[in-house]
Write a protein that holds these residues in place. Structure first.
Motif, PDB file in Angstrom:
ATOM      1  N   UNK A 141      -3.613   3.260  28.743  1.00 26.74           N
ATOM      2  CA  UNK A 141      -2.925   3.125  27.462  1.00 26.74           C
ATOM      3  C   UNK A 141      -3.295   4.326  26.604  1.00 26.74           C
ATOM      4  N   UNK A 142      -2.277   5.036  26.113  1.00 22.34           N
ATOM      5  CA  UNK A 142      -2.511   6.228  25.298  1.00 22.34           C
ATOM      6  C   UNK A 142      -1.755   6.042  23.990  1.00 22.34           C
ATOM      7  N   UNK A 143      -2.466   6.016  22.899  1.00 31.91           N
ATOM      8  CA  UNK A 143      -1.819   5.772  21.606  1.00 31.91           C
ATOM      9  C   UNK A 143      -2.181   6.887  20.625  1.00 31.91           C
ATOM     10  N   UNK A 144      -1.271   7.067  19.681  1.00 31.50           N
ATOM     11  CA  UNK A 144      -1.510   8.016  18.596  1.00 31.50           C
ATOM     12  C   UNK A 144      -1.297   7.285  17.276  1.00 31.50           C
ATOM     13  N   UNK A 145      -1.926   7.792  16.235  1.00 26.40           N
ATOM     14  CA  UNK A 145      -1.771   7.223  14.888  1.00 26.40           C
ATOM     15  C   UNK A 145      -1.060   8.265  14.046  1.00 26.40           C
ATOM     16  N   UNK A 146       0.217   8.040  13.792  1.00 25.95           N
ATOM     17  CA  UNK A 146       0.991   9.012  13.020  1.00 25.95           C
ATOM     18  C   UNK A 146       0.545   9.002  11.564  1.00 25.95           C
ATOM     19  N   UNK A 147       0.470  10.180  10.976  1.00 24.15           N
ATOM     20  CA  UNK A 147       0.040  10.281   9.582  1.00 24.15           C
ATOM     21  C   UNK A 147       0.696  11.506   8.949  1.00 24.15           C
ATOM     22  N   UNK A 148       0.526  11.637   7.676  1.00 23.28           N
ATOM     23  CA  UNK A 148       1.121  12.750   6.946  1.00 23.28           C
ATOM     24  C   UNK A 148       0.579  14.087   7.464  1.00 23.28           C
ATOM     25  N   UNK A 165      -9.839   5.711  12.369  1.00 18.79           N
ATOM     26  CA  UNK A 165      -8.989   5.499  13.550  1.00 18.79           C
ATOM     27  C   UNK A 165      -9.423   4.252  14.313  1.00 18.79           C
ATOM     28  N   UNK A 166     -10.725   4.053  14.439  1.00 16.59           N
ATOM     29  CA  UNK A 166     -11.232   2.862  15.127  1.00 16.59           C
ATOM     30  C   UNK A 166     -10.778   1.600  14.417  1.00 16.59           C
ATOM     31  N   UNK A 167     -10.917   1.591  13.101  1.00 19.37           N
ATOM     32  CA  UNK A 167     -10.531   0.402  12.328  1.00 19.37           C
ATOM     33  C   UNK A 167      -9.044   0.108  12.483  1.00 19.37           C
ATOM     34  N   UNK A 168      -8.209   1.129  12.413  1.00 18.30           N
ATOM     35  CA  UNK A 168      -6.767   0.913  12.535  1.00 18.30           C
ATOM     36  C   UNK A 168      -6.415   0.330  13.904  1.00 18.30           C
ATOM     37  N   UNK A 169      -7.004   0.863  14.948  1.00 18.88           N
ATOM     38  CA  UNK A 169      -6.691   0.383  16.298  1.00 18.88           C
ATOM     39  C   UNK A 169      -7.166  -1.052  16.518  1.00 18.88           C
ATOM     40  N   UNK A 219       3.401   0.068  20.024  1.00 21.14           N
ATOM     41  CA  UNK A 219       2.852  -0.215  21.350  1.00 21.14           C
ATOM     42  C   UNK A 219       2.392  -1.666  21.431  1.00 21.14           C
ATOM     43  N   UNK A 220       2.736  -2.343  22.506  1.00 24.70           N
ATOM     44  CA  UNK A 220       2.251  -3.709  22.728  1.00 24.70           C
ATOM     45  C   UNK A 220       0.804  -3.617  23.220  1.00 24.70           C
ATOM     46  N   UNK A 221      -0.107  -4.026  22.375  1.00 27.29           N
ATOM     47  CA  UNK A 221      -1.531  -3.918  22.708  1.00 27.29           C
ATOM     48  C   UNK A 221      -2.011  -5.190  23.396  1.00 27.29           C
ATOM     49  N   UNK A 222      -2.777  -5.089  24.460  1.00 31.92           N
ATOM     50  CA  UNK A 222      -3.263  -6.276  25.171  1.00 31.92           C
ATOM     51  C   UNK A 222      -4.338  -6.988  24.360  1.00 31.92           C
ATOM     52  N   UNK A 223      -4.583  -8.269  24.653  1.00 28.88           N
ATOM     53  CA  UNK A 223      -5.634  -9.002  23.932  1.00 28.88           C
ATOM     54  C   UNK A 223      -7.016  -8.396  24.119  1.00 28.88           C
ATOM     55  N   UNK A 224      -7.244  -7.743  25.257  1.00 27.02           N
ATOM     56  CA  UNK A 224      -8.549  -7.116  25.524  1.00 27.02           C
ATOM     57  C   UNK A 224      -8.328  -5.773  26.204  1.00 27.02           C
ATOM     58  N   UNK A 225      -9.098  -4.785  25.792  1.00 29.42           N
ATOM     59  CA  UNK A 225      -9.082  -3.472  26.440  1.00 29.42           C
ATOM     60  C   UNK A 225     -10.362  -2.739  26.076  1.00 29.42           C
ATOM     61  N   UNK A 226     -10.587  -1.624  26.734  1.00 28.75           N
ATOM     62  CA  UNK A 226     -11.729  -0.765  26.410  1.00 28.75           C
ATOM     63  C   UNK A 226     -11.194   0.428  25.628  1.00 28.75           C
TER      64      UNK A 226
END
Length: 262
Positions: free
Chosen positions: A229-236, A247-251, A202-209
């Motif tokens: 913007x709706x994103x998921x973090x794929x994992x095992x 999750x916060x750190x990854x995003x 996903x192309x993430x903007x420079x600023x978002x909430x």
């Protein structure tokens, strides 16, 4: 400096009552340990009250801290107590011989939010909230909004998890997040499994909430419905979900990487 030797001292009894409710809405907060107290002094100034364990005042870091507060505080607001008494105010098994009593800042929420912010929707675990605040400070996010139902931001466990991050952030508690959407000049982004794109595609903007939700229920349906913007973090599949702090750190750090932020 004022010396207190008995648990029956009225001021000490008052401190014990405060320790039971510290950091809750409208209450003062208690900072424990050298690092948090030093951070408060360097970023926020003098505390309302400083309490030192008498037996530990031979330690250089405590001597320096005591000298620093003595230069900026009234003598009556610096208490010297036996270590056995200080232990009644501490929440850790092995304290470091100092606590500060402070008035948590209450920042004003701007009419327009045009910077990157993190919104916490009923994140209940104090360790998670503290970790997220620390991640925000490290990622360069300066403002965090907490809904009612979140762990108290200035409670001892959250302060320990934040490791001084509180003092580099504007922390807003008991915020109506849904109403705050109207203040946004940047996209609202949520982590969810429903109709979401992979974070790294996903192309993430420079600023978002960014909104991160309750440990079991996730972000509320109402906030998800307002997200641009709706994103998921794929994992095992070996684990059901990621910890909300991770999750916060990854995003946040993927956003920094994509936008070349330093």
């Amino acid at each position: 400096m004022k010396h207190i030797a008995s648990r029956d001292n009225p001021q000490f009894k008052q401190l014990q009552r405060l320790a039971q409710h510290a950091g809750r809405r409208g209450e003062r907060a208690i900072l424990e340990g050298v690092h948090l107290c030093q951070s408060w002094r360097s970023l926020a100034g003098a505390p309302a009250l400083a309490v030192f364990a008498e037996e530990r005042l031979d330690r250089p870091e405590l001597v320096e801290l005591l000298r620093g507060v003595s230069d900026t505080m009234a003598a009556r607001d610096i208490l010297i107590v036996p270590a056995t008494l200080l232990k009644h105010l501490e929440t850790v098994e092995t304290g470091q011989g100092v606590i500060f009593v402070v008035d948590p800042p209450v920042p004003t929420l701007p009419e327009q939010l045009d910077e990157s912010t993190v919104w916490l929707d009923r994140v209940q675990d104090p360790g998670n909230v503290g970790t997220i605040l620390r991640v925000c400070a490290a990622a360069g996010v300066g403002r965090v909004l907490l809904s009612t139902g979140c762990a108290a931001a200035w409670s001892p466990k959250v302060l320990r998890g934040g490791q001084g991050a509180h003092f580099a952030l504007k922390v807003h508690e008991h915020v109506d997040l849904l109403a705050s959407v109207e203040r946004l000049d940047v996209p609202l982004a949520v982590t969810t499994l429903d109709q979401a794109e992979d974070l790294y595609s996903t192309a993430l903007p420079p600023a978002c909430a960014w909104v991160f939700g309750h440990e079991g229920q996730g972000v509320s349906a109402e906030l998800q419905a307002r997200a641009k913007l709706r994103v998921r973090i794929d994992h095992s599949p070996k684990v059901e979900s990621l910890n909300v702090g991770i999750a916060t750190a990854l995003c946040l750090f993927e956003q920094r990487r994509q936008n070349g932020l330093r």
